[in-house]
Design an enzyme around this catalytic site. Structure first.
Site, PDB file in Angstrom:
ATOM      1  N   GLY A   1       0.805  -1.215   0.000  1.00 19.52           N
ATOM      2  CA  GLY A   1       0.000   0.000   0.000  1.00 19.52           C
ATOM      3  C   GLY A   1       0.840   1.266   0.000  1.00 19.52           C
TER       4      GLY A   1
ATOM      5  N   GLY B   1       5.439   4.127  -8.872  1.00 24.19           N
ATOM      6  CA  GLY B   1       6.202   2.884  -9.070  1.00 24.19           C
ATOM      7  C   GLY B   1       5.279   1.679  -9.005  1.00 24.19           C
ATOM      8  CG  HIS B   2       3.268   0.662  -5.343  1.00 20.49           C
ATOM      9  ND1 HIS B   2       3.386   1.738  -4.503  1.00 20.49           N
ATOM     10  CD2 HIS B   2       3.890  -0.358  -4.712  1.00 20.49           C
ATOM     11  CE1 HIS B   2       4.046   1.385  -3.416  1.00 20.49           C
ATOM     12  NE2 HIS B   2       4.371   0.118  -3.511  1.00 20.49           N
TER      13      HIS B   2
ATOM     14  N   GLY C   1       9.008  -5.079  -8.640  1.00 25.04           N
ATOM     15  CA  GLY C   1       9.842  -3.958  -9.063  1.00 25.04           C
ATOM     16  C   GLY C   1      11.332  -4.220  -8.899  1.00 25.04           C
TER      17      GLY C   1
ATOM     18  CB  SER D   1      10.493   4.440  -1.438  1.00 25.01           C
ATOM     19  OG  SER D   1      10.236   3.832  -0.196  1.00 25.01           O
TER      20      SER D   1
ATOM     21  NE  ARG E   1      10.956   1.766   5.139  1.00 22.42           N
ATOM     22  CZ  ARG E   1      10.750   0.508   4.753  1.00 22.42           C
ATOM     23  NH1 ARG E   1      10.777   0.212   3.480  1.00 22.42           N
ATOM     24  NH2 ARG E   1      10.533  -0.433   5.644  1.00 22.42           N
TER      25      ARG E   1
HETATM   26  P1  AMP Z   1       6.044  -2.439  -1.542  1.00 18.98           P
HETATM   27  O1  AMP Z   1       4.674  -1.883  -1.421  1.00 18.98           O
HETATM   28  O2  AMP Z   1       7.123  -1.484  -1.175  1.00 18.98           O
HETATM   29  O3  AMP Z   1       6.188  -3.804  -0.924  1.00 18.98           O
HETATM   30  O4  AMP Z   1       6.270  -2.666  -3.099  1.00 18.98           O
HETATM   31  C1  AMP Z   1       5.394  -3.455  -3.856  1.00 18.98           C
HETATM   32  C2  AMP Z   1       6.018  -3.692  -5.214  1.00 18.98           C
HETATM   33  O5  AMP Z   1       6.252  -2.456  -5.850  1.00 18.98           O
HETATM   34  C3  AMP Z   1       7.382  -4.415  -5.107  1.00 18.98           C
HETATM   35  O6  AMP Z   1       7.486  -5.364  -6.151  1.00 18.98           O
HETATM   36  C4  AMP Z   1       8.348  -3.270  -5.291  1.00 18.98           C
HETATM   37  O7  AMP Z   1       9.599  -3.669  -5.824  1.00 18.98           O
HETATM   38  C5  AMP Z   1       7.598  -2.387  -6.278  1.00 18.98           C
HETATM   39  N1  AMP Z   1       8.096  -1.005  -6.224  1.00 18.98           N
HETATM   40  C6  AMP Z   1       8.244  -0.247  -5.122  1.00 18.98           C
HETATM   41  N2  AMP Z   1       8.790   0.941  -5.449  1.00 18.98           N
HETATM   42  C7  AMP Z   1       8.988   0.913  -6.793  1.00 18.98           C
HETATM   43  C8  AMP Z   1       9.526   1.839  -7.742  1.00 18.98           C
HETATM   44  N3  AMP Z   1       9.981   3.030  -7.381  1.00 18.98           N
HETATM   45  N4  AMP Z   1       9.558   1.477  -9.046  1.00 18.98           N
HETATM   46  C9  AMP Z   1       9.116   0.247  -9.428  1.00 18.98           C
HETATM   47  N5  AMP Z   1       8.596  -0.657  -8.600  1.00 18.98           N
HETATM   48  C10 AMP Z   1       8.529  -0.334  -7.293  1.00 18.98           C
END
Ligand code: AMP
Length: 286
Positions: free
Chosen positions: A31, A36-37, A149, A187, A189
């Site tokens: 979430g 990126g997501h 990602g 991110s 974060r």
């Molecule tokens: P997370 O919510 O951080 O667990 O990320 C979920 C998915 O989104 C994971 O496969 C991450 O690698 C991908 N992801 C997060 N940040 C990025 C980004 N800046 N560009 C591409 N994919 C991303």
């Protein structure tokens, strides 16, 4: 868009689509969605007939309770972003749907050292938790394609290794890292960074780009030292910078010995831990 917080109704619905021969793309997330997501979601929509996005802040992958507690949670906003992209299904379960008491979801996967370096070294138990949740989610969703990602390069390597040890028939697709105009990797974060820290955090991208541009002329030690110097501006503190073989993630000492090399870093910025990576060499035969 249909949203589910329970396993059974989601499974029953997906079964109908699967039975009708529709391909299912799956994008697991925690979430606090950003572009990126959404790139992963767009890729899934391109490649598959229907897309399932999960939103689940997985407690078993957090080695630091404070990090788990501070993780941003923005469900309503996330749902509206996914609705705007015409996503078919969103799954946002509570913890006891993913980890019901009666089900043992922990498997002893073997990662051949992929889990011992970099993130694995600084976040003990993190990848066991990641593999646990992704395996459980794949059991539930049973997708044809899984979109992840490059931002989390080591995580993709771990999941690729995990898939070799499961019966999931799923194609793993690694999508490029989406960046801010400054180069900072997007991110969830990043919302915790002050505007000035966020601006300065471009040093991570600049440091990685420096490594890539100078990989042919400088030694690995020099490249790593230069990265540290570029990121040694307060409030930044480099936790690690590693130059590793892209498949095994073992440290590289001489770049010319390898055809696929990645530089990976974790940098603390004012209490926020940022990770990023860049493929600095890829001359593998296609
Ligand atoms: P997370 O919510 O951080 O667990 O990320 C979920 C998915 O989104 C994971 O496969 C991450 O690698 C991908 N992801 C997060 N940040 C990025 C980004 N800046 N560009 C591409 N994919 C991303």
């Amino acid at each position: 868009m249909m949203s589910f917080d329970e396993v059974r109704p989601l499974q029953l619905t997906l079964k109908k689509y699967r039975g009708a021969g529709r391909s299912i793309g799956f994008v697991p997330t925690m979430g606090a969605l950003h572009q990126g997501h959404l790139d992963l979601v767009a890729r899934s929509r391109e490649e598959c007939d229907i897309t399932v996005v999960s939103i689940f802040v997985n407690p078993t992958q957090f080695n630091n309770p404070e990090d788990l507690e501070k993780y941003p949670r923005t469900l309503e906003d996330d749902l509206s972003k996914l609705r705007a992209m015409d996503v078919e299904f969103v799954f946002h379960p509570p913890v006891d749907e993913i980890y019901p008491r009666e089900l043992d979801t922990r498997k002893d996967f073997v990662f051949d050292g992929l889990d011992e370096v970099m993130e694995g070294e600084f976040r003990p138990g993190h990848f066991a938790g990641v593999a646990q949740v992704v395996n459980r989610l794949l059991d539930i969703v049973q997708p044809d394609c899984l979109f992840m990602g490059q931002k989390d390069f080591q995580q993709v390597a771990i999941i690729r290794k995990m898939l070799e040890q499961t019966t999931h028939h799923v194609k793993l697709v690694m999508c490029p890292t989406r960046r801010e105009p400054s180069g900072l990797a997007m991110s969830s974060r990043n919302v915790r960074l002050s505007p000035s820290t966020k601006e300065k955090a471009a040093c991570i991208f600049e440091g990685l780009s420096w490594i890539r541009s100078n990989a042919e002329t400088l030694t690995v030690d020099q490249l790593k030292a230069d990265f540290r110097e570029k990121c040694q501006i307060p409030p930044f503190e480099v936790e690690y910078i590693e130059i590793a073989v892209g498949d095994t993630l073992r440290p590289v000492s001489n770049l010319s010995d390898h055809s696929y090399v990645v530089a990976c870093a974790a940098v603390w910025a004012d209490g926020v831990r940022l990770i990023d990576n860049m493929i600095i060499k890829d001359s593998r035969a296609l």
